[in-house]
Design a protein around this motif. Structure first.
Motif, PDB file in Angstrom:
ATOM      1  N   THR A  31     -62.213  54.992 -30.796  1.00 30.07           N
ATOM      2  CA  THR A  31     -62.107  55.498 -32.168  1.00 30.07           C
ATOM      3  C   THR A  31     -63.412  55.390 -32.944  1.00 30.07           C
ATOM      4  O   THR A  31     -63.517  55.898 -34.063  1.00 30.07           O
ATOM      5  CB  THR A  31     -61.026  54.739 -32.948  1.00 30.07           C
ATOM      6  N   TYR A  32     -64.420  54.758 -32.362  1.00 28.99           N
ATOM      7  CA  TYR A  32     -65.694  54.569 -33.069  1.00 28.99           C
ATOM      8  C   TYR A  32     -66.615  55.767 -32.891  1.00 28.99           C
ATOM      9  O   TYR A  32     -66.668  56.370 -31.814  1.00 28.99           O
ATOM     10  CB  TYR A  32     -66.437  53.343 -32.549  1.00 28.99           C
ATOM     11  N   GLY A  52     -69.606  61.286 -31.488  1.00 30.60           N
ATOM     12  CA  GLY A  52     -68.346  61.025 -32.156  1.00 30.60           C
ATOM     13  C   GLY A  52     -67.222  60.721 -31.185  1.00 30.60           C
ATOM     14  O   GLY A  52     -67.390  60.786 -29.966  1.00 30.60           O
ATOM     15  N   ARG A  53     -66.062  60.415 -31.735  1.00 32.37           N
ATOM     16  CA  ARG A  53     -64.926  60.041 -30.905  1.00 32.37           C
ATOM     17  C   ARG A  53     -64.427  61.194 -30.050  1.00 32.37           C
ATOM     18  O   ARG A  53     -63.821  60.986 -29.002  1.00 32.37           O
ATOM     19  CB  ARG A  53     -63.792  59.499 -31.775  1.00 32.37           C
ATOM     20  N   THR A  54     -64.693  62.423 -30.472  1.00 28.96           N
ATOM     21  CA  THR A  54     -64.262  63.580 -29.683  1.00 28.96           C
ATOM     22  C   THR A  54     -65.377  64.144 -28.821  1.00 28.96           C
ATOM     23  O   THR A  54     -65.205  65.179 -28.177  1.00 28.96           O
ATOM     24  CB  THR A  54     -63.728  64.682 -30.607  1.00 28.96           C
ATOM     25  N   GLY A  55     -66.523  63.465 -28.794  1.00 27.07           N
ATOM     26  CA  GLY A  55     -67.597  63.867 -27.905  1.00 27.07           C
ATOM     27  C   GLY A  55     -68.702  64.706 -28.522  1.00 27.07           C
ATOM     28  O   GLY A  55     -69.684  65.021 -27.862  1.00 27.07           O
ATOM     29  N   ASN A  73     -65.205  55.928 -22.415  1.00 27.70           N
ATOM     30  CA  ASN A  73     -64.199  55.156 -23.140  1.00 27.70           C
ATOM     31  C   ASN A  73     -63.414  54.216 -22.227  1.00 27.70           C
ATOM     32  O   ASN A  73     -62.798  53.260 -22.711  1.00 27.70           O
ATOM     33  CB  ASN A  73     -63.243  56.087 -23.876  1.00 27.70           C
ATOM     34  N   THR A  74     -63.428  54.453 -20.920  1.00 27.75           N
ATOM     35  CA  THR A  74     -62.737  53.550 -19.993  1.00 27.75           C
ATOM     36  C   THR A  74     -63.534  52.265 -19.786  1.00 27.75           C
ATOM     37  O   THR A  74     -62.988  51.253 -19.359  1.00 27.75           O
ATOM     38  CB  THR A  74     -62.507  54.220 -18.632  1.00 27.75           C
ATOM     39  N   LYS A  75     -64.834  52.330 -20.080  1.00 25.03           N
ATOM     40  CA  LYS A  75     -65.701  51.164 -19.915  1.00 25.03           C
ATOM     41  C   LYS A  75     -66.198  50.611 -21.251  1.00 25.03           C
ATOM     42  O   LYS A  75     -67.014  49.681 -21.275  1.00 25.03           O
ATOM     43  CB  LYS A  75     -66.907  51.526 -19.037  1.00 25.03           C
ATOM     44  N   ASN A  76     -65.735  51.196 -22.353  1.00 21.49           N
ATOM     45  CA  ASN A  76     -66.187  50.763 -23.683  1.00 21.49           C
ATOM     46  C   ASN A  76     -67.708  50.743 -23.777  1.00 21.49           C
ATOM     47  O   ASN A  76     -68.297  49.812 -24.346  1.00 21.49           O
ATOM     48  CB  ASN A  76     -65.634  49.366 -24.018  1.00 21.49           C
ATOM     49  N   THR A  77     -68.334  51.777 -23.245  1.00 23.92           N
ATOM     50  CA  THR A  77     -69.791  51.793 -23.144  1.00 23.92           C
ATOM     51  C   THR A  77     -70.347  53.135 -23.598  1.00 23.92           C
ATOM     52  O   THR A  77     -69.769  54.187 -23.304  1.00 23.92           O
ATOM     53  CB  THR A  77     -70.234  51.506 -21.702  1.00 23.92           C
ATOM     54  N   VAL A  99     -66.903  52.788 -37.908  1.00 20.67           N
ATOM     55  CA  VAL A  99     -65.460  52.991 -37.959  1.00 20.67           C
ATOM     56  C   VAL A  99     -65.210  54.213 -38.819  1.00 20.67           C
ATOM     57  O   VAL A  99     -64.940  54.129 -40.016  1.00 20.67           O
ATOM     58  CB  VAL A  99     -64.752  51.747 -38.529  1.00 20.67           C
ATOM     59  N   ARG A 100     -65.334  55.371 -38.227  1.00 17.66           N
ATOM     60  CA  ARG A 100     -65.211  56.612 -38.981  1.00 17.66           C
ATOM     61  C   ARG A 100     -64.984  57.753 -38.021  1.00 17.66           C
ATOM     62  O   ARG A 100     -65.217  57.634 -36.815  1.00 17.66           O
ATOM     63  CB  ARG A 100     -66.483  56.899 -39.784  1.00 17.66           C
ATOM     64  N   PHE A 101     -64.556  58.852 -38.570  1.00 17.51           N
ATOM     65  CA  PHE A 101     -64.450  60.085 -37.796  1.00 17.51           C
ATOM     66  C   PHE A 101     -65.632  60.962 -38.145  1.00 17.51           C
ATOM     67  O   PHE A 101     -66.006  61.074 -39.305  1.00 17.51           O
ATOM     68  CB  PHE A 101     -63.145  60.815 -38.129  1.00 17.51           C
ATOM     69  N   GLY A 102     -66.238  61.541 -37.147  1.00 16.84           N
ATOM     70  CA  GLY A 102     -67.370  62.412 -37.418  1.00 16.84           C
ATOM     71  C   GLY A 102     -68.686  61.725 -37.097  1.00 16.84           C
ATOM     72  O   GLY A 102     -68.764  60.505 -36.981  1.00 16.84           O
TER      73      GLY A 102
END
Length: 123
Positions: A31-32, A52-55, A73-77, A99-102
Motif C-alpha cells: 500500500t506504500y 506507486g502501489r499500482t506500479g 510486493n511478495t518480498k516487501n522490497t 503512506v499515500r496513493f499516487g
C-alpha cells in the motif's frame, strides 16, 4: 513503525551498473508509495524515482532512461537498477516510504526513511 534497509551500493566505474535494494518491514508494503532519493556531498537531497502501489512510476530528468525503479510486493522490497552510471551519480542513496496513493516526488511526502547506501562512480 516501518523500517527500511538499503543495500547494493558500492564503487563502480563510469558506464557501469548497480542494483540497489530496499527491504521494508511491515505487512502493508503493497500500500506504500516508494521512492529513491540521493544526497551528494555538499548538495541538497534530491528526488531520483518513485513507484506507486499500482506500479506507476516517474523519474528525475537526470536519471530518466538510465535508472529503473521496480517493486516486489511478495518480498516487501523496492529496487533501483542503475545503468550507464556517471561520476555525477555519486551520492548516498536513500529509500523512502509514503503512506499515500499516487506518486510522490517531494521528500516531505514520505514518512519513513532508510539510512542510505553509498554509490561512488569513478571516472
Amino acid at each position: 513503525q516501518v523500517q527500511l534497509v538499503e543495500s547494493g551500493g558500492g564503487l563502480v566505474q563510469a558506464g557501469g551498473s548497480l542494483r540497489l535494494s530496499c527491504a521494508t518491514s511491515g505487512r502493508t508494503f503493497s500500500t506504500y508509495t516508494m521512492g529513491w532519493f540521493r544526497r551528494a556531498p555538499g548538495k541538497e537531497r534530491e528526488f531520483v524515482a518513485t513507484i506507486g502501489r499500482t506500479g506507476g512510476m516517474t523519474y528525475a530528468t537526470s536519471v530518466k532512461g538510465r535508472f529503473t525503479i521496480s517493486r516486489d510486493n511478495t518480498k516487501n522490497t523496492v529496487y533501483l537498477q542503475m545503468t550507464s552510471l556517471k561520476p555525477e551519480d555519486t551520492a548516498d542513496y536513500l529509500c523512502a516510504a509514503a503512506v499515500r496513493f499516487g506518486l510522490a516526488v517531494d521528500a516531505n511526502q514520505y514518512e519513513y526513511w532508510g539510512q542510505g547506501t553509498q554509490v561512488t562512480v569513478s571516472s
